[in-house]
Design a protein around this motif. Structure first.
Motif, short mmCIF file in Angstrom:
data_model
loop_
_atom_site.label_atom_id
_atom_site.label_comp_id
_atom_site.label_asym_id
_atom_site.label_seq_id
_atom_site.Cartn_x
_atom_site.Cartn_y
_atom_site.Cartn_z
N ILE A 39 -3.75 2.18 62.53
CA ILE A 39 -3.33 0.79 62.73
C ILE A 39 -2.79 0.69 64.15
N PHE A 53 -1.98 -3.05 56.05
CA PHE A 53 -2.54 -1.71 55.95
C PHE A 53 -2.72 -1.30 54.48
N HIS A 109 -6.47 0.11 53.81
CA HIS A 109 -6.58 1.56 53.87
C HIS A 109 -6.14 2.23 52.59
N LEU A 136 -1.10 6.04 54.78
CA LEU A 136 -0.27 4.89 54.44
C LEU A 136 1.19 5.32 54.26
#
Lengths: 274, 318
Positions: free
Chosen positions: A63, A230, A234, A241
């Motif tokens: 990210i 996110f 993801h 994460l």
């Protein structure tokens, strides 16, 4: 005395409860260091082996971590500065100056703290949009330069404790009211300023609703909001994460470790966090 | 002090209060009045508000009695608020008593129990979404090992305590999304612990000494000394806890994918009116719901204060 020292059963329950409170965080940190294979492996093991530090470097590239961080820091600095300036000015006026309407306005200020944010949410949004601030960080920062009831109340309580003789002496020396605020009040109320600054910093760092309402362009997202995006995009890379969640939590945990006293005095005066 | 200096004092006061006065007028008073007015209008942000009288409030009452989305939102909000507050009181008192014991490593235990409450809400959501995943989540794995069936958590519409049933009939009841949210909230009980601990430290030791002389054991001391002395803090916990949980938004929005998922099981009043305003652009209706929320909170607060004398113990009354 026996109510202060537990029996073994009491001690055991203390340990159990503490373990239950600690387990999620411990799991978070350990799992953020696992490889994807380890996460799926049977039998389950808490301990990552080998430890995969790379999750962290992967997380910050998966990210736009540093862009989000920069936005968060701009917001934090802007909001803390704005809050401290606007609130200490108003708090001084309420605490140490006499003017018509002061007591009525102070009662109104207290009353506004009881108003749910949902009531003012929509018109506030339209005001901010009319001011041309929609989708800018200003939408979140500018209101902080216009004071906040809760902090004004908190600072006023501290300003009231400064002896009147110090103020009178400064006035006799020809000091202006702002001068008194700057040279007498603020230096004497540093712990209160630290508490307010800290509460606002943490509130800004954690704020999700503000960006959700006022920001649209991902370039301007702060971490709290960016990180949440996110989650859905993801979800297959859970270890990344979780690493991002650890990175996001760490500064606040460190801040707490260093400034424990200011944190706790904030809670003691208010009974809640930000 | 002469008249001159107090005039300059007044001028100084006004300009120092000006930033707040501007913010107060533009960001509180105007929005307050505007939302009251709009609650009697049809307004979509694109064209001017159009007066429709009580239509929005009539819609609210129809939805309430016909069991529409709003009724569901009120049920969800009530369930979440009552369960959150009661668990936070029980856990808050229980943990604070244990953390007040003079045991080795007390500071460590206190830090451990406080720490979850500083975890940013978004990070806590990430953590709990992963932990409570019905298929791969750690919590369900542990439950299965203990012989307890896997729970639905954030993916399930059911709830652990509604409809109410005898314990034996609870077997097989699935713990659902609202319970997951409550669990997540209770994990952050640390702020309250600080206040409870301060209150416990303030209890005069003589009270325990007297109780001990009367032959009261540990439990009786807890019931007859500690608990009554904590009622003012419990009262504070209940009032602030209810206000906070009725207004809770961020964790609910994140966990429910921003729409009250699954199937409206986490659609609370906050979320419902947010969606009415910003998804459906029905600002009039959203304003009416916001005012209803405000009035509900106000009434609950007043009721709590009115009934508090029945159970809140005040020191130094006599």
């Amino acid at each position: 005395m026996n109510n202060r020292t537990p029996g073994w059963l009491g001690f055991l329950s203390l340990v159990t409860f503490s373990a239950l409170m600690a387990a999620p965080l411990l799991w978070l940190v350990l799992t953020s260091l696992k490889t994807p294979e380890q996460m799926a492996s049977e039998p389950y093991s808490w301990w990552p082996s080998p430890i995969r530090w790379q999750n962290y470097s992967d997380a910050v590239t998966a990210i736009p971590f540093f862009r989000y961080l920069a936005n968060t820091l701009i917001l934090c600095v802007g909001n803390v500065v704005g809050t401290l300036i606007s609130c200490s000015l108003a708090a001084y006026a309420f605490a140490r100056l006499r003017w018509p309407g002061r007591d009525v306005l102070f009662a109104v200020l207290i009353a506004t703290m009881l108003l749910p944010w949902q009531v003012t949410m929509v018109p506030r949004f339209l005001v901010i949009r009319e001011l041309g601030l929609y989708d800018t960080l200003g939408a979140l920062i500018v209101p902080k330069f216009l004071g906040e009831a809760f902090y004004i109340f908190l600072l006023r309580q501290f300003f009231l404790t400064v002896p009147q003789s110090l103020i009178d002496a400064a006035r006799l020396d020809g000091c202006s009211e702002v001068g008194i605020l700057m040279r007498v009040m603020l230096p004497l109320c540093k712990p209160a300023l630290l508490t307010v600054g800290l509460l606002e910093f943490v509130a800004t760092w954690n704020d999700y609703g503000g960006p959700l309402l006022y920001l649209n362009d991902p370039e301007r997202f702060p971490l709290a909001y960016g990180l949440e995006q996110f989650i859905s995009s993801h979800s297959s890379e859970l270890n990344l994460l979780l690493a991002a969640a650890v990175l996001f939590t760490l500064p606040i945990a460190l801040l707490f470790a260093v400034l424990q006293r200011a944190f706790l005095s904030g809670i003691a005066t208010t009974g809640m966090k930000g | 002090m002469n008249g001159n200096s107090s005039k300059s004092e007044m001028q100084a006061a006004y300009w120092m209060a000006t930033p707040w006065l501007i913010g107060f007028t533009v960001l509180t008073v105007y929005p307050f009045l505007a939302s009251l007015y709009w609650s009697f209008c049809r307004y979509d942000m694109l064209s001017a508000p159009k007066w429709v009288g009580l239509a929005n409030y009539r819609r609210i009452s129809t939805e309430l009695f016909s069991g529409g989305t709003l009724a569901q939102a009120i049920f969800n909000t009530t369930y979440f608020a009552i369960l959150s507050v009661s668990l936070s009181v029980v856990l808050g008192v229980l943990l604070a008593v244990m953390l007040s014991w003079e045991v080795r490593g007390r500071a460590v235990f206190r830090t451990i129990c406080y720490l979850p409450s500083v975890v940013p809400i978004v990070a806590a959501c990430v953590l709990w979404i992963v932990l409570l995943d019905p298929q791969q989540g750690m919590i369900n794995e542990i439950l299965l090992k203990l012989g307890i069936p896997a729970q639905g958590w954030f993916k399930s519409t059911s709830s652990a305590f509604w409809p109410p049933a005898w314990p034996e009939d609870h077997a097989g009841r699935i713990v659902g999304s609202k319970d997951g949210l409550v669990l997540m909230g209770v994990w952050g009980v640390g702020n309250l612990l600080v206040i409870y601990l301060a209150a416990i430290a303030d209890i005069p030791p003589q009270l325990y000494e007297a109780a001990e002389l009367d032959g009261a054991g540990r439990w009786r001391q807890f019931w007859h000394v500690t608990l009554p002395m904590l009622t003012p803090v419990i009262f504070f916990n209940v009032v602030v806890g209810l206000i906070h949980s009725v207004q809770a938004f961020t964790q609910i929005y994140i966990v429910s994918d921003g729409q009250g998922d699954p199937a409206g099981a986490t659609l609370t009043l906050s979320l419902h009116l947010f969606l009415a305003a910003f998804k459906e652009l029905d600002l009039g209706y959203a304003s009416a719901v916001a005012w209803m929320l405000f009035v509900i909170i106000l009434l609950i607060t007043i009721w709590l204060f009115r009934t508090s004398h029945r159970w809140v113990h005040h020191q130094g009354g006599a």
